[in-house]
Design a protein around this motif. Sequence first.
Motif: not given
Length: 328
Positions: A65-80
Amino acid sequence: MLWRRAALAAALLFPLAACTSPARPEAAGGPAPGFPYTVTNCGVTTTYTAPPKRAVTMNQHATEVMLELGLVKSLAGTAYLDDKVLSKYAADYRTVPVLAAAYPSYEKLLSVNPDYVYGGYASAFAANEGRGREALAKSGINSRLNVENCPKGAATTMNDVYEEVREVGRTFGVPDRAESWVKAAEATNAKVARTGAPPVPVFVYDSGDATAFTLGGKGIGNDIVTRAGGRNVVADDLRTKSFGDASWENVVARAPETILILDYGGTSVEAKKKRLRDDPALASVPAVKNNRFAVLPLSDMVTGVRAPDAVAKLATQLSATAGAGAGA
């Protein structure tokens, strides 16, 4: 399968009473455009005065959902992850720190200084592992749980998928991107032809030997099957669950004409087919006798941005398997 069993257990422990998460301090000069924004998610009410800047996603559908909305620069981390992210997200995904293959420890989560945690399943916020939403709030970290996994509520439909994307978009200050995605998703869903034919009885096989871990009646997966022209044969037995255990006796009694296999993890689709074909107890099941199998990735069957395309993909497979004995 284990994380979803854990998610079912975690949902029972999830606090039902509404609570309020403290708002983040306003930046100098007042709120950002479009803010403050107040949203209630699974009983937790939060007021945002600006978009989160250091989000962590846990579970694939939240990440996508985050990547679809173009929010990669708002991501400090991910998991699973359950399987590979869609190819259109791959380049952005590679730029995000992966905190753990499964769920990160509370200490690992805090190490990236998040201001927001977005979980796909209730198990993402397991209180006994230190990641409860209340504990995060006490540390000044806001959170969101995917709406399919709120502990109470009606069955999840495609409208809830739209709501999920809209609320995430609004939280991060990109409501126009979210609305554009919703309009495209509605168009995709509208293209699936309604033939008027009786629905195809479908059994969804996730995993399991002693019992069948399968799709329940509460999750978006059940709506996907219905929209695609199918009928989940155990939906009524598991009406309060997105996923759950069904007895093989019930599966046999419901005589599914197609078996939808969920593809993920270390067990291949062919291995799952073999397990079903080789079980003498299932020999009378029409789907097994006629080799009628459909296949979708597990990530297609949860409340995320893949759901509209999953309807079209499954509709095509149900149409093909209904008229032929060829396996998918």
